[in-house]
Design a protein around this motif. Structure first.
Motif, PDB file in Angstrom:
ATOM      1  N   GLN A   1       0.853  -1.191   0.000  1.00  0.00           N
ATOM      2  CA  GLN A   1       0.000   0.000   0.000  1.00  0.00           C
ATOM      3  C   GLN A   1       0.891   1.244   0.000  1.00  0.00           C
ATOM      4  O   GLN A   1       1.805   1.344   0.818  1.00  0.00           O
ATOM      5  CB  GLN A   1      -0.906   0.010   1.228  1.00  0.00           C
TER       6      GLN A   1
ATOM      7  N   PRO B   1     -11.758  -7.423   6.497  1.00  0.00           N
ATOM      8  CA  PRO B   1     -12.283  -6.053   6.464  1.00  0.00           C
ATOM      9  C   PRO B   1     -11.267  -4.981   6.871  1.00  0.00           C
ATOM     10  O   PRO B   1     -11.251  -3.896   6.295  1.00  0.00           O
ATOM     11  CB  PRO B   1     -13.461  -6.101   7.433  1.00  0.00           C
ATOM     12  N   ALA B   2     -10.425  -5.292   7.858  1.00  0.00           N
ATOM     13  CA  ALA B   2      -9.447  -4.299   8.311  1.00  0.00           C
ATOM     14  C   ALA B   2      -8.437  -3.999   7.223  1.00  0.00           C
ATOM     15  O   ALA B   2      -8.051  -2.837   7.016  1.00  0.00           O
ATOM     16  CB  ALA B   2      -8.742  -4.800   9.571  1.00  0.00           C
TER      17      ALA B   2
ATOM     18  N   LYS C   1      -5.478  -6.067  15.971  1.00  0.00           N
ATOM     19  CA  LYS C   1      -6.612  -6.059  15.046  1.00  0.00           C
ATOM     20  C   LYS C   1      -7.162  -7.459  14.803  1.00  0.00           C
ATOM     21  O   LYS C   1      -8.335  -7.637  14.498  1.00  0.00           O
ATOM     22  CB  LYS C   1      -6.202  -5.429  13.710  1.00  0.00           C
TER      23      LYS C   1
ATOM     24  N   LYS D   1      -8.903  -4.519   3.925  1.00  0.00           N
ATOM     25  CA  LYS D   1      -9.597  -3.894   2.804  1.00  0.00           C
ATOM     26  C   LYS D   1      -9.831  -2.406   3.074  1.00  0.00           C
ATOM     27  O   LYS D   1      -9.779  -1.580   2.151  1.00  0.00           O
ATOM     28  CB  LYS D   1     -10.924  -4.605   2.541  1.00  0.00           C
ATOM     29  N   ALA D   2     -10.078  -2.060   4.314  1.00  0.00           N
ATOM     30  CA  ALA D   2     -10.304  -0.662   4.660  1.00  0.00           C
ATOM     31  C   ALA D   2      -9.048   0.172   4.432  1.00  0.00           C
ATOM     32  O   ALA D   2      -9.110   1.279   3.887  1.00  0.00           O
ATOM     33  CB  ALA D   2     -10.756  -0.544   6.106  1.00  0.00           C
ATOM     34  N   THR D   3      -7.876  -0.360   4.825  1.00  0.00           N
ATOM     35  CA  THR D   3      -6.635   0.386   4.626  1.00  0.00           C
ATOM     36  C   THR D   3      -6.278   0.455   3.147  1.00  0.00           C
ATOM     37  O   THR D   3      -5.719   1.444   2.687  1.00  0.00           O
ATOM     38  CB  THR D   3      -5.478  -0.244   5.412  1.00  0.00           C
ATOM     39  N   SER D   4      -6.599  -0.588   2.382  1.00  0.00           N
ATOM     40  CA  SER D   4      -6.346  -0.559   0.943  1.00  0.00           C
ATOM     41  C   SER D   4      -7.162   0.533   0.269  1.00  0.00           C
ATOM     42  O   SER D   4      -6.679   1.248  -0.612  1.00  0.00           O
ATOM     43  CB  SER D   4      -6.675  -1.918   0.319  1.00  0.00           C
ATOM     44  N   ALA D   5      -8.402   0.693   0.704  1.00  0.00           N
ATOM     45  CA  ALA D   5      -9.277   1.709   0.118  1.00  0.00           C
ATOM     46  C   ALA D   5      -8.786   3.115   0.411  1.00  0.00           C
ATOM     47  O   ALA D   5      -9.033   4.047  -0.365  1.00  0.00           O
ATOM     48  CB  ALA D   5     -10.695   1.526   0.647  1.00  0.00           C
ATOM     49  N   GLN D   6      -8.056   3.280   1.501  1.00  0.00           N
ATOM     50  CA  GLN D   6      -7.557   4.593   1.885  1.00  0.00           C
ATOM     51  C   GLN D   6      -6.203   4.915   1.258  1.00  0.00           C
ATOM     52  O   GLN D   6      -5.725   6.056   1.353  1.00  0.00           O
ATOM     53  CB  GLN D   6      -7.443   4.677   3.405  1.00  0.00           C
TER      54      GLN D   6
END
Length: 230
Positions: free
Chosen positions: A131, A196-197, A146, A199-204
């Motif tokens: 990322q 989910p954790a 996490k 995927k959330a950082t990837s989206a950001q």
């Protein structure tokens, strides 16, 4: 001593066959570094697992960022073989980025990329999620709390040098702009990236890529002659 990290993404393109590309990388480029430079602690190559380009990723753990300026390393590019010089000039992309380590979740005493086993004798990391972001990442040790499924280790880096070259790279400074920070999550399998954790950082992130192990290489630093292929 500030640990370093070298990350290179590449794409052979239409002017270099895959067989030629792999032979050069596996039998010349990587061995010249890992089998001769003790500062290169471990290295591995990964193949894109997300159907995106570039297709190939190479990563190396370095004991100290000072090694990037040492003559033993800089001469490898200054005195390239005729074969390597000709091939590099035909690649569609060679994107080289050097980093300094800023944070480590603390999993393993040595790199998980080591051929024949990384920290604690474990097998090489089979999947990495990279990322890139211009926002300074948080403390990677938080990933231990996490509880992300399939998570192994997270390290964060800050870029200290970069160069994008190749026939697909447009001229001008804009083509050389890259995000300042890199986060590397080591995972036990591809499904772990669906947590989910993560995927959330990837989206950001400005860019997020998923990679599967192609090969981990032996190194003089690890004193391990085995090579592991996925």
């Amino acid at each position: 001593m500030a640990p370093g990290f070298l990350l290179v993404t590449s794409e052979p393109g239409p002017d270099v066959t895959l067989d030629e590309f792999q032979d050069w990388y596996n039998n010349e480029h990587v061995p010249l570094r890992l089998e001769h430079l003790p500062s290169f602690l471990a290295g591995a190559r990964f193949r894109a697992a997300d159907a995106l380009a570039p297709t190939w990723l190479a990563v190396y753990d370095i004991d100290d960022t000072a090694a990037f300026a040492h003559e033993s390393y800089t001469r490898l590019r200054a005195s390239r073989s005729a074969r390597e010089a000709a091939l590099v000039g035909r690649l569609a992309l060679l994107d080289r980025r050097t980093y300094v380590l800023r944070g480590d979740s603390g999993e393993g005493a040595t790199s998980s990329y080591a051929a024949g086993g990384g920290g604690g004798g474990k097998a090489p990391t089979p999947v990495v999620l990279t990322q890139w972001t211009d926002t300074a990442p948080g403390d990677p040790s938080a990933w231990k709390e996490k509880g992300a499924s399939g998570w192994v280790r997270t390290r964060t880096y800050e870029c200290i040098d970069s160069l994008r070259s190749g026939r697909s790279v447009a001229p001008g400074p804009e083509a050389q702009r890259i995000p300042r920070y890199l986060v590397v999550h080591e995972l036990c399998d591809l499904m772990a990236a669906e947590d989910p954790a993560l995927k959330a950082t990837s989206a950001q992130s400005e860019e997020s890529r998923l990679w599967a192990l192609y090969r981990a290489y032996p190194s003089i630093a690890q004193r391990n002659p085995s090579v592991t292929e996925a």
